[in-house]
Design an enzyme around this catalytic site. Structure first.
Site, mmCIF file in Angstrom:
data_model
loop_
_atom_site.group_PDB
_atom_site.id
_atom_site.type_symbol
_atom_site.label_atom_id
_atom_site.label_comp_id
_atom_site.label_asym_id
_atom_site.label_seq_id
_atom_site.Cartn_x
_atom_site.Cartn_y
_atom_site.Cartn_z
ATOM 1 C CB ALA A 270 -0.941 0.009 1.205
ATOM 2 N N GLY B 210 0.445 5.043 -0.394
ATOM 3 C CA GLY B 210 -0.970 5.207 -0.070
ATOM 4 C C GLY B 210 -1.851 5.843 -1.125
ATOM 5 C CE LYS C 91 -2.170 2.006 -8.029
ATOM 6 N NZ LYS C 91 -0.818 2.521 -7.699
ATOM 7 N NE ARG D 146 7.373 2.013 -0.678
ATOM 8 C CZ ARG D 146 7.366 2.741 -1.795
ATOM 9 N NH1 ARG D 146 8.441 3.408 -2.138
ATOM 10 N NH2 ARG D 146 6.299 2.805 -2.566
ATOM 11 C CG ASP E 231 -0.111 -0.874 -7.007
ATOM 12 O OD1 ASP E 231 -0.099 -1.125 -8.229
ATOM 13 O OD2 ASP E 231 0.314 0.205 -6.528
ATOM 14 C CB CYS F 155 3.912 0.962 -12.703
ATOM 15 S SG CYS F 155 5.265 0.857 -11.531
#
Ligand SMILES: C[S@@+](CC[C@H](N)C(=O)[O-])C[C@H]1O[C@@H](n2cnc3c(N)ncnc32)[C@H](O)[C@@H]1O
Length: 291
Positions: free
Chosen positions: A104, A107, A109, A132, A170, A221
């Protein structure tokens, strides 16, 4: 990136876009802002224009500095690339649900999920990097995302099963969608192979965490099929996940069915690839799966 010439139609447009700075974008945060948001935004960024496919996203000029603006500090918007807002649109979380964001931080998303749920329900925002988590906490606080709980597990070892309506993976990836602008170099085979295994294990845990009718959205990505279609192929074949078709107004291409002699299958046309030239934004891959 020449490696991807055969799967990126209009490679020239892709290459040209990668020579330029990305168009800046912000996502409106209705948990903190009001009806006059657009008016306030246009006062500071007169050239701001709405994304044609996501009514919450506004495009700003390439040289804008939205992170230095009071609307940012007050949490009225989140600085987020336009393409990065796609996975949560596809996850489609509803108020009152229980949702896990497995990777996450920082943050972008997770806060988008809380906003879509109108701060009703529960979002568990997990990341294995304690460093993070600092930015994750700061962004949750700034955006008023009151339903987010933060956890610090390796995603592969999150405890529990059958407890979430939706899980977003993700995944950590080689980031070619962002690196294209900096180096225009594809990732190495070693990096792709290592990440592909990790990504599959994260998807496996996500499949265990969803309820019977639950949904998993997997995104990266990067352009590498080894980190995208290959992971989804294994998810279908080895975990028994069902690949669901994605309908979106966002400009995109469909996932690749074959690359460098490896077959991923026709089903990959249910997945989505966004390239930088599609919306002058980063590259992204998204797949949606059910049990
Ligand atoms: C692409 S970034 C996530 C971006 C985030 N979803 C957002 O929208 O702001 C991937 C994240 O995965 C985290 N990560 C890497 N390995 C992980 C693992 N094994 N379990 C959980 N998180 C992991 C990294 O620390 C990183 O924050």
């Amino acid at each position: 990136m020449e490696r991807y010439k055969s799967i990126i139609p209009n490679f020239k447009a892709f290459r040209d876009e990668c020579q330029k700075e990305a168009v800046q974008a912000v996502r409106k945060n209705s948990l903190k802002t009001c009806d006059d948001f657009e008016e306030k935004l246009k006062k500071d960024f007169p050239e701001a224009s709405k994304s044609p496919w996501n009514r919450d996203v506004y495009r700003l000029p390439r040289n804008a500095s939205p992170g230095k603006n009071m609307l940012h500090w007050r949490g009225e918007y989140y600085v987020q690339e336009e393409s990065a807002s796609l996975p949560v649109e596809i996850l489609n979380p509803r108020p009152g649900e229980k949702v896990m964001d497995m990777c996450a931080a920082p943050g972008g998303k997770a806060t988008q999920i809380a906003e879509k749920m109108d701060n009703e329900g529960l979002v568990v925002a997990n990341d294995d990097s304690s460093k993070r988590l600092q930015s994750l906490h700061a962004n949750i606080y700034r955006t008023g995302s009151a339903i987010i709980d933060v956890t610090n597990y390796d995603g592969r070892r999150v405890p529990g099963t059958d407890s979430f309506d939706r899980v977003l993976v993700d995944a950590p990836c080689s980031g070619e969608g962002n690196n294209a602008r900096r180096s225009f170099k594809a990732s190495s085979k070693e990096e792709r192979d290592h990440l592909s295994d990790l990504q599959f294990q994260l998807l496996e845990k996500a499949s265990q965490l969803i309820k019977e009718e639950g949904t998993v959205v997997y995104s990266t990505c990067t352009f590498a099929p080894e980190e995208n279609e290959a992971v989804i192929r294994r998810g279908v074949d080895e975990l028994g996940l069902e690949l669901q078709d994605i309908n979106t107004d966002a400009p995109h291409r469909r996932g690749v069915e074959e690359f460098e002699g490896t077959e991923y299958g026709e089903e990959m046309s249910k997945t989505v690839r966004v390239y930088p030239h599609h919306m002058n934004s980063g590259g992204i891959f998204v797949a949606r799966l059910g049990k």
